[in-house]
Scaffold this motif. Structure first.
Motif, PDB file in Angstrom:
ATOM      1  N   LEU A  48       0.816  -1.210   0.000  1.00  0.00           N
ATOM      2  CA  LEU A  48       0.000   0.000   0.000  1.00  0.00           C
ATOM      3  C   LEU A  48       0.853   1.265   0.000  1.00  0.00           C
ATOM      4  O   LEU A  48       0.485   2.272  -0.607  1.00  0.00           O
ATOM      5  N   ARG A  49       1.949   1.221   0.721  1.00  0.00           N
ATOM      6  CA  ARG A  49       2.918   2.308   0.806  1.00  0.00           C
ATOM      7  C   ARG A  49       4.283   1.655   1.001  1.00  0.00           C
ATOM      8  O   ARG A  49       4.357   0.470   1.324  1.00  0.00           O
ATOM      9  N   PRO A  50       5.368   2.398   0.862  1.00  0.00           N
ATOM     10  CA  PRO A  50       6.680   1.753   1.017  1.00  0.00           C
ATOM     11  C   PRO A  50       6.862   1.040   2.369  1.00  0.00           C
ATOM     12  O   PRO A  50       7.580   0.059   2.453  1.00  0.00           O
ATOM     13  N   PRO A  73      -4.185   9.274   4.942  1.00  0.00           N
ATOM     14  CA  PRO A  73      -5.483   8.639   4.662  1.00  0.00           C
ATOM     15  C   PRO A  73      -5.407   7.122   4.852  1.00  0.00           C
ATOM     16  O   PRO A  73      -4.444   6.481   4.419  1.00  0.00           O
ATOM     17  N   ILE A  74      -6.393   6.593   5.504  1.00  0.00           N
ATOM     18  CA  ILE A  74      -6.446   5.145   5.729  1.00  0.00           C
ATOM     19  C   ILE A  74      -6.833   4.475   4.416  1.00  0.00           C
ATOM     20  O   ILE A  74      -7.841   4.854   3.795  1.00  0.00           O
ATOM     21  N   PRO A  75      -6.033   3.512   3.962  1.00  0.00           N
ATOM     22  CA  PRO A  75      -6.395   2.814   2.709  1.00  0.00           C
ATOM     23  C   PRO A  75      -7.782   2.200   2.793  1.00  0.00           C
ATOM     24  O   PRO A  75      -8.203   1.693   3.844  1.00  0.00           O
ATOM     25  N   GLU A 113       1.674   5.849  14.433  1.00  0.00           N
ATOM     26  CA  GLU A 113       1.343   7.275  14.427  1.00  0.00           C
ATOM     27  C   GLU A 113       1.393   7.844  13.009  1.00  0.00           C
ATOM     28  O   GLU A 113       0.561   8.680  12.639  1.00  0.00           O
ATOM     29  N   ARG A 114       2.327   7.371  12.209  1.00  0.00           N
ATOM     30  CA  ARG A 114       2.406   7.822  10.811  1.00  0.00           C
ATOM     31  C   ARG A 114       1.157   7.395  10.040  1.00  0.00           C
ATOM     32  O   ARG A 114       0.602   8.178   9.261  1.00  0.00           O
ATOM     33  N   ILE A 115       0.705   6.186  10.247  1.00  0.00           N
ATOM     34  CA  ILE A 115      -0.499   5.686   9.580  1.00  0.00           C
ATOM     35  C   ILE A 115      -1.694   6.562   9.917  1.00  0.00           C
ATOM     36  O   ILE A 115      -2.511   6.887   9.051  1.00  0.00           O
ATOM     37  N   LEU A 116      -1.800   6.977  11.174  1.00  0.00           N
ATOM     38  CA  LEU A 116      -2.934   7.804  11.597  1.00  0.00           C
ATOM     39  C   LEU A 116      -2.889   9.210  10.995  1.00  0.00           C
ATOM     40  O   LEU A 116      -3.915   9.891  10.954  1.00  0.00           O
ATOM     41  N   GLN A 126     -12.476   4.204  11.528  1.00  0.00           N
ATOM     42  CA  GLN A 126     -13.223   3.054  11.013  1.00  0.00           C
ATOM     43  C   GLN A 126     -14.273   3.561  10.029  1.00  0.00           C
ATOM     44  O   GLN A 126     -15.128   4.355  10.388  1.00  0.00           O
ATOM     45  N   HIS A 127     -14.184   3.087   8.785  1.00  0.00           N
ATOM     46  CA  HIS A 127     -15.080   3.598   7.746  1.00  0.00           C
ATOM     47  C   HIS A 127     -15.937   2.516   7.089  1.00  0.00           C
ATOM     48  O   HIS A 127     -16.684   2.813   6.166  1.00  0.00           O
ATOM     49  N   HIS A 128     -15.826   1.278   7.531  1.00  0.00           N
ATOM     50  CA  HIS A 128     -16.564   0.187   6.890  1.00  0.00           C
ATOM     51  C   HIS A 128     -17.263  -0.660   7.947  1.00  0.00           C
ATOM     52  O   HIS A 128     -16.613  -1.218   8.828  1.00  0.00           O
ATOM     53  N   ALA A 129     -18.569  -0.755   7.815  1.00  0.00           N
ATOM     54  CA  ALA A 129     -19.351  -1.522   8.781  1.00  0.00           C
ATOM     55  C   ALA A 129     -19.050  -3.014   8.723  1.00  0.00           C
ATOM     56  O   ALA A 129     -19.170  -3.714   9.721  1.00  0.00           O
TER      57      ALA A 129
END
Length: 153
Positions: free
Chosen positions: A63-65, A148-150, A142-145, A125-128
């Motif tokens: 998803l990212r390096p 944008p969350i994939p 902390e970097r992930i937060l 959390q964006h998906h039920a």
């Protein structure tokens, strides 16, 4: 059990296994079309038994390096309850020891928490239908937060 990349000629069987677990109202052809998109930026791994039969598989997506997504984790019904899903996940994550890993759990949190994953806070959390979980050191978490969350993969 041997961990290896899935062969192109095995994909049809792996798609069929995945479709049995997660049809989500899609035909097999629609499921395959959706999953083939992942082949461009991911690697499908399998655990193979002594008789060369595929026991379990998953998709590892870059998803990212520094961040990999884990998707389509499935164990063949005849091999369930033997710890093969855990072995598959662990061996795949060990291939990238400095990376973080993200997945969407449809089975709750307990199983993945045993592997070092934690659910992201509710605001992320964006998906039920799947709870976003991450396994990362504090710096990468902390970097992930901060990014944008994939999307669900």
């Amino acid at each position: 059990m041997l961990l290896r990349e899935a062969l192109p000629e095995e994909r049809q069987k792996l798609y069929e296994l995945g479709h049995r677990e997660w049809p989500k109202g899609r035909s097999l052809a629609e499921y395959i079309e959706d999953n083939q998109k992942e082949e461009a930026y991911g690697t499908r791994y399998v655990l193979e038994g002594a008789d060369r039969e595929i026991a379990a598989s998953l998709m590892l997506l870059r998803l990212r390096p520094y961040l990999y997504g884990i998707g389509s984790v499935v164990v063949e019904p005849g091999f369930r309850g033997q710890g093969l899903g855990t072995a598959l996940l662990t061996q795949c994550m060990d291939k990238h020891p400095a990376a973080a890993f993200m997945l969407y759990s449809e089975i709750g949190t307990a199983y993945y928490e045993r592997l070092g994953f934690q659910a992201l806070p509710p605001a992320y959390q964006h998906h039920a239908h799947g709870l976003c979980m991450v396994r990362a050191d504090q710096f990468l978490y902390e970097r992930i937060l901060q990014e944008p969350i994939p999307d669900y993969f």
